[in-house]
Design an enzyme around this catalytic site. Structure first.
Site, PDB file in Angstrom:
ATOM      1  N   ASN A  29       0.838  -1.199   0.000  1.00  0.00           N
ATOM      2  CA  ASN A  29       0.000   0.000   0.000  1.00  0.00           C
ATOM      3  C   ASN A  29       0.876   1.253   0.000  1.00  0.00           C
ATOM      4  O   ASN A  29       1.581   1.516   0.978  1.00  0.00           O
ATOM      5  CB  ASN A  29      -0.898   0.021   1.244  1.00  0.00           C
ATOM      6  CG  ASN A  29      -1.647   1.333   1.390  1.00  0.00           C
ATOM      7  OD1 ASN A  29      -2.644   1.570   0.724  1.00  0.00           O
ATOM      8  ND2 ASN A  29      -1.152   2.224   2.253  1.00  0.00           N
ATOM      9  N   GLU A  30       0.879   1.971  -1.111  1.00  0.00           N
ATOM     10  CA  GLU A  30       1.452   3.315  -1.257  1.00  0.00           C
ATOM     11  C   GLU A  30       2.964   3.395  -1.145  1.00  0.00           C
ATOM     12  O   GLU A  30       3.521   4.492  -1.099  1.00  0.00           O
ATOM     13  CB  GLU A  30       0.788   4.296  -0.269  1.00  0.00           C
ATOM     14  CG  GLU A  30      -0.702   4.470  -0.521  1.00  0.00           C
ATOM     15  CD  GLU A  30      -1.366   5.508   0.352  1.00  0.00           C
ATOM     16  OE1 GLU A  30      -2.468   5.951   0.007  1.00  0.00           O
ATOM     17  OE2 GLU A  30      -0.766   5.873   1.389  1.00  0.00           O
ATOM     18  N   ASN A  31       3.666   2.272  -1.153  1.00  0.00           N
ATOM     19  CA  ASN A  31       5.132   2.334  -1.134  1.00  0.00           C
ATOM     20  C   ASN A  31       5.668   2.941  -2.427  1.00  0.00           C
ATOM     21  O   ASN A  31       6.540   3.822  -2.410  1.00  0.00           O
ATOM     22  CB  ASN A  31       5.734   0.937  -0.939  1.00  0.00           C
ATOM     23  CG  ASN A  31       5.315   0.293   0.365  1.00  0.00           C
ATOM     24  OD1 ASN A  31       4.369   0.724   1.011  1.00  0.00           O
ATOM     25  ND2 ASN A  31       6.014  -0.750   0.758  1.00  0.00           N
TER      26      ASN A  31
END
Length: 722
Positions: A376-378
């Site tokens: 998630n969102e890395n």
């Protein structure tokens, strides 16, 4: 309760010892194999059996087994489990990080990231045994695992391969029997087992199978199968597996905009309607099976067909996936990585490898699992949020290389080997808001809330992607919920307790700003709680309807977020105590299979009808203009045929023509869709919202300031203007 969070931080900073005693009899001790089985340890653990070390563990997300036969004795046995504080370990590893200061310290520990705090959650760093622990004793052979591969599934036939993993203590003959009461047939296979792990396949064909469908499209039909392992005429092991027969693809076709991104179920493109799901509690053994059932039923009641299990929590318990199977809720399953860049050393990657194998094998037979997502969102953080600026060019290259090893090599290799029929997506989102989001992949749009843009920005075409996997707006819990964690002196939005139960750094000021734009300032605390929920619901309804109108360009809308892990002002539609916010009622209406959605587009007032049904629908469309006293000023009735799985306008008129005839600030539009006497959908449109000066002043000044600063300083600014 109140601000207890601040009083108990010492718990996570301490090391803990758990000690118990149990008894073993001669019968157990005579077995060929005896294993100590921990289904869940949190997290850095040393296990001692009768004062002898038997296990070192370092991963919350997987189970651990260890042979303990030689450490047991008849009668009383002492089991001691010692936990080292993960806070201590993180600080030590952060100090040795080869690239300087890590983006976050939780990256070193394979434990739920949200335990260390989030912008909707407290800091409670738990430590202990969070799943069952038991002794397993067995002789001769047993089942290790079962994978059901669906080779072919359609309305006429299903061809399945049941792949049994069998552990055997010696070379021996065995039989496996497989049956299902539903198809009233038994399948079997004779085999020669070798010492160690064996793989045995049984082919199963089902004529005219019943398919598994998502909520709203059909029955989520499930088949139960029972496997039995027979050695020397004796039953040695038995397992059951519940499966749903369906085909599922994530389709990425080239088109005029870029690439599509949608779920095709049983050959049908399906618009995904749902929410992001976080853990139900900070303390994971609090939610009971009844709590899980209640929550998933609330998902079904709101006409959803998908949940996204977010990567900062944990791979959920079996009951969660069992219920999603039962009720036809697809699951977007993140691996547990969120909002940071993770290590890439061999020890860390091997730990992740075992975690991923464990959970992929555990979950792969569930029909509800739609896809696996790496993190998630890395990726978004690295590409769009400026993280590389924290490091030298050389170190940035190394950190990105570590990212690729984990999310572009290790995890897809595991999916290819252990669950090859499922789609793997490296990171959510692919596109960040503020960029061309409609070209492909999924989008987290946070221009509303984080960017403090008006709700109308949800409707802008450049902000609607192929799959909207995150967006949201905060609302407080209702007063009855607030009373459960406060006392009377706390009943002020700026009190110490209410601020502690608001984890976004400027949460209440942002809510205040939007209230000023769309409503009047509330007169008191109770009114503030209420109007914040109405505001939240208004915003998210605007987004959902815009995403559904954009079908088939956009084929999914998952708002942030479904639920809470403690009582808090957050983006949830259901609060910690299970009470629906106004948002959840609005979501239920916005996710109906047929939806009327009025909107102004390019100075044209349009009435869209969106259908997720798989068949055409004949209905009567009734349109009315009313004043605020309820008097009908204009009415039109139309017979319409709504095309299956479609979105299109069925009525339009120029806004200029309406303004010539009516004072739009004092009237509303009402649309009803009926099938006989049955009301299929009903919606309202308030023109006043579209002509309210504050929103357009905001847009004008924001664009003007953006252009001014960009031209002068070559850098955009993010400013807030009332």
């Amino acid at each position: 309760y109140r601000h207890n969070e601040t009083r108990y931080q010492w718990v996570g900073e301490k090391d803990w010892e758990y000690i118990t005693e149990f008894y073993v009899n001669k019968k157990i001790l005579k077995c060929e194999n005896i294993e100590l089985n921990f289904e869940g340890l949190d997290t850095y653990t040393e296990v001692y059996l009768n004062n002898s070390p038997v296990l070192s563990a370092n991963n919350f997300f997987r189970g651990w087994k260890v042979n303990c036969k030689d450490k047991l004795k008849i009668g009383k046995n002492i089991l001691k489990v010692v936990f080292t504080s993960s806070i201590k370990v993180n600080k030590e590893k952060a100090g040795n990080y080869p690239y300087g200061k890590p983006i976050t310290e939780y990256i070193f520990t394979r434990k739920p990231a949200y335990h260390y705090g989030w912008d909707w959650g407290p800091v409670y760093v738990t430590s202990g045994i969070w799943k069952p622990v038991y002794i397993e004793a067995w002789n001769d052979a047993r089942f290790e695992n079962l994978q059901v591969v669906q080779k072919k599934v359609d309305k006429t036939k299903a061809v399945l391969i049941f792949k049994f993993e069998v552990m055997s203590t010696k070379n021996q003959s065995a039989s496996i029997y497989l049956d299902s009461k539903i198809i009233e047939k038994t399948f079997s296979k004779e085999t020669q087992l070798k010492t160690g792990l064996n793989s045995i396949e049984i082919k199963v064909e089902i004529e005219n199978p019943k398919l598994w469908w998502t909520n709203g499209l059909g029955e989520a039909f499930l088949y139960d199968f029972t496997g039995k392992l027979i050695v020397n005429g004796k039953l040695k092991d038995k397992l059951t597996e519940r499966i749903g027969l369906r085909t599922l693809r994530v389709v990425q076709k080239k088109d005029e905009y870029g690439r599509s991104f949608y779920i095709e179920l049983n050959g049908v493109p399906v618009f995904m309607k749902g929410a992001n799901y976080i853990p139900q509690d900070m303390f994971l053994n609090r939610p009971t099976s009844k709590d899980y059932e209640k929550l998933i039923q609330q998902v079904v009641s709101a006409n959803m067909n998908m949940l996204r299990v977010w990567g900062g929590g944990f791979y959920e318990k079996d009951i969660f996936y069992d219920l999603c199977d039962k009720y036809g809720i697809l699951v977007w399953q993140d691996f547990m990585f969120a909002c940071s860049m993770y290590p890439g050393d061999d020890e860390f990657l091997e730990n992740v490898r075992q975690e991923a194998i464990y959970n992929v094998k555990r979950l792969r037979n569930h029909p509800c699992i739609a896809l696996w997502c790496g993190n998630n969102e890395n990726y978004a953080g690295w590409k769009y949020w400026g993280w590389p600026k924290m490091y030298s060019k050389k170190d940035s290259a190394s950190i990105w290389h570590d990212y690729e090893k984990l999310f572009h090599q290790l995890l897809p290799e595991i999916i290819a080997r252990y669950d090859s029929s499922r789609f793997y997506w490296p990171s959510s989102p692919k596109q960040n808001w503020g960029y061309p989001v409609y070209t492909g992949g999924d989008v987290h749009y946070w221009g509303v809330w984080h960017g403090q843009e008006p709700f109308e920005y949800f409707e802008k075409k450049e902000n609607i992607g192929r799959f909207m996997s995150e967006y949201g707006f905060q609302g407080t819990p209702e007063f009855n919920s607030v009373k459960k964690f406060t006392v009377k002196e706390d009943w002020n939005i700026n009190s110490k307790v209410m601020k502690n139960h608001q984890k976004h750094r400027i949460g209440y000021p942002v809510i205040d700003k939007y209230i000023n734009w769309y409503y009047n300032l509330p007169k008191d605390f109770k009114s503030y709680l209420y109007i914040s929920q109405v505001l939240q619901a208004k915003g998210i309804r605007t987004a959902i309807e815009a995403h559904r109108r954009a079908k088939p360009l956009c084929m999914g809308t998952l708002y942030w977020q479904l639920n809470d892990c403690w009582p808090v002002t957050s983006w949830s539609s259901i609060d910690y105590y299970g009470r629906w916010k106004v948002l959840h009622y609005f979501v239920k209406k916005s996710f109906t299979d047929i939806l009327i959605s009025p909107v102004i587009e390019n100075k044209i007032f349009k009435v869209y009808i969106i259908s997720d049904k798989l068949d055409n629908t004949r209905a009567i469309l009734e349109l009315l203009l009313k004043d605020f006293e309820g008097r009908v000023l204009w009415k039109k009735t139309m017979n319409v045929e709504i095309k299956a799985n479609s979105s299109k306008p069925y009525f339009n008129i120029g806004v200029a023509k309406l303004t010539d005839e009516y004072n739009l600030s004092s009237i509303l539009f009402e649309a009803k869709l009926k099938e006989g006497i049955k009301l299929l959908s009903k919606n309202f449109f308030y023109f006043f919202n579209y002509f309210k000066p504050s929103v357009y002043c905001y847009v004008f000044f924001r664009i003007s300031l953006f252009n001014l600063f960009y031209k002068k300083y070559k850098c955009p600014i993010y400013t807030s203007i009332l």
